[in-house]
Scaffold this motif. Sequence first.
Motif, PDB file in Angstrom:
ATOM      1  N   LEU A  90       0.856  -1.188   0.000  1.00 42.65           N
ATOM      2  CA  LEU A  90       0.000   0.000   0.000  1.00 42.65           C
ATOM      3  C   LEU A  90       0.886   1.230   0.000  1.00 42.65           C
ATOM      4  CD1 LEU A  90      -2.528  -1.091   2.788  1.00 42.65           C
ATOM      5  CD2 LEU A  90      -2.850  -1.252   0.307  1.00 42.65           C
ATOM      6  N   ILE A  91       0.578   2.176  -0.860  1.00 44.39           N
ATOM      7  CA  ILE A  91       1.249   3.488  -0.802  1.00 44.39           C
ATOM      8  C   ILE A  91       0.188   4.478  -0.333  1.00 44.39           C
ATOM      9  CG2 ILE A  91       2.674   5.167  -2.008  1.00 44.39           C
ATOM     10  CD1 ILE A  91       3.311   3.141  -4.113  1.00 44.39           C
ATOM     11  N   THR A  92       0.505   5.199   0.720  1.00 50.84           N
ATOM     12  CA  THR A  92      -0.510   6.018   1.368  1.00 50.84           C
ATOM     13  C   THR A  92       0.119   7.216   2.070  1.00 50.84           C
ATOM     14  OG1 THR A  92      -2.296   5.965   3.020  1.00 50.84           O
ATOM     15  CG2 THR A  92      -0.393   4.589   3.485  1.00 50.84           C
ATOM     16  N   ALA A  93      -0.721   8.188   2.426  1.00 51.88           N
ATOM     17  CA  ALA A  93      -0.224   9.341   3.179  1.00 51.88           C
ATOM     18  C   ALA A  93       0.264   8.884   4.551  1.00 51.88           C
ATOM     19  CB  ALA A  93      -1.330  10.380   3.319  1.00 51.88           C
ATOM     20  N   GLU A  94      -0.600   8.164   5.259  1.00 51.17           N
ATOM     21  CA  GLU A  94      -0.259   7.702   6.612  1.00 51.17           C
ATOM     22  C   GLU A  94      -0.757   6.294   6.826  1.00 51.17           C
ATOM     23  OE1 GLU A  94      -1.751  10.036   9.907  1.00 51.17           O
ATOM     24  OE2 GLU A  94      -0.368  11.654   9.319  1.00 51.17           O
ATOM     25  N   LYS A  95      -0.021   5.510   7.601  1.00 54.92           N
ATOM     26  CA  LYS A  95      -0.373   4.102   7.798  1.00 54.92           C
ATOM     27  C   LYS A  95      -1.785   3.922   8.341  1.00 54.92           C
ATOM     28  CE  LYS A  95       3.907   1.646   8.101  1.00 54.92           C
ATOM     29  NZ  LYS A  95       5.038   1.175   8.841  1.00 54.92           N
ATOM     30  N   GLY A  96      -1.996   4.227   9.583  1.00 53.57           N
ATOM     31  CA  GLY A  96      -3.310   4.032  10.198  1.00 53.57           C
ATOM     32  C   GLY A  96      -3.563   2.564  10.507  1.00 53.57           C
ATOM     33  N   GLU A  97      -4.413   2.316  11.481  1.00 53.60           N
ATOM     34  CA  GLU A  97      -4.800   0.965  11.902  1.00 53.60           C
ATOM     35  C   GLU A  97      -5.321   0.125  10.741  1.00 53.60           C
ATOM     36  OE1 GLU A  97      -5.319  -0.665  15.300  1.00 53.60           O
ATOM     37  OE2 GLU A  97      -3.462   0.534  15.144  1.00 53.60           O
ATOM     38  N   ASP A  98      -6.066   0.824   9.869  1.00 53.19           N
ATOM     39  CA  ASP A  98      -6.770   0.101   8.793  1.00 53.19           C
ATOM     40  C   ASP A  98      -5.844  -0.540   7.767  1.00 53.19           C
ATOM     41  OD1 ASP A  98      -5.969   2.578   7.872  1.00 53.19           O
ATOM     42  OD2 ASP A  98      -7.913   3.167   7.025  1.00 53.19           O
TER      43      ASP A  98
END
Length: 353
Positions: free
Chosen positions: A290-298
């Motif tokens: 996953l490439i994302t702004a912020e990890k997060g629990e999800d």
Amino acid sequence: MTQNYGELTYPEIAGQSEALQGAWEQLGKQQEFITNYLGNKKYEEVVFIGSGTSYYLALSAASTFRKWTGRSASAYPSSEIYLFSEQAVAGNKNKLLVGISRSGESSEVILALDSVKGKPEWTTCGITCDVESTMAKNVPCLVSPLGKEKSTVMTKSFSSMTFMLQVAIAKAGGQQGYVAELQQVMSLSADTVTRGQVEAKNMIDTHSELNKFIYLGMGTYNGLAHEACLKLKEMSCVWTESFGTLEFRHGPKSVIEPGTMVCVLLSESARAFELKVAEEMQAYGAYVVLITAEKGEDTSFADLVFEVGGSSLSDEARAVLYMPLVQYIGYYTALREGRNPDSPRNLTQVVKI
Ligand SMILES: N[C@@H]1[C@@H](O)[C@H](O)[C@@H](COP(=O)(O)O)O[C@@H]1O
């Protein structure tokens, strides 16, 4: 590894942060381009065209243009405008044709721009990395000054032209907020390049079982997903495909099995839907990136999560931060396959017809 493999491509990927800075500064000197072309509301449709990487840039730019200006825009391969323009953009409305080309020499973009010359409903302009090119001589062009490359594959040229067009589009739409966001992106860029190199190398080195690579993205990230796929295909010749994230469920997912990487370019606006697709693919045995702004629990289920930062920014502004990881995945997969990223099989920098 053969000693000189990748000696052209590596520094070009690594140099994209400076190339963004160069594009920003150059745009400051080309304000009239915005007033005369992208920002001129007399154009009822803005048509972005290019080939290969430059077509994927066109897809992403058209999506950002629609969102940030609220005006009509579309993207086509240059060949569609040259050979099938009536089917592509019908009618008599006032249209702006924006050629996108690193070299400014690909036959189709030159021919497409030439083909509408003299037609009162069309105006032409472009963006390139070569101020001396045929395209830059034929039509007014934005120029990314540090985007020029020696390598066949486009890396920093893609990032810097994407970024330069985005800043121009934000200004054209009078969107000072997005201009400020893009300034923040410049400061986040160097870190994504440094970490992208480490993460991509580590993933390819430690997962030799990966032999099929799928990239998924929606909205502005759809063009980026296609570009990520092309990078890998050009450099390493492995099996790779790209799709709209939710579209992938409608048939293509049948190819997923252990040994398949699925990389989802996560947006914030459709995050929950996109994560569902990613989890489903993992259940079929995929290695999920996953490439994302912020990890997060999800995102905790994923095999690799690459954070680019900028969670308060719009999805569009964050776009170029997604590129270093996927470009380095192409690069390190090529080395793993014993291929030289600098000279891909069957390819040349410029295609002439
Ligand atoms: N092999 C290259 C591609 O990597 C590139 O994306 C395309 C567009 O080039 P340009 O942007 O210079 O028009 O040309 C060739 O096909």
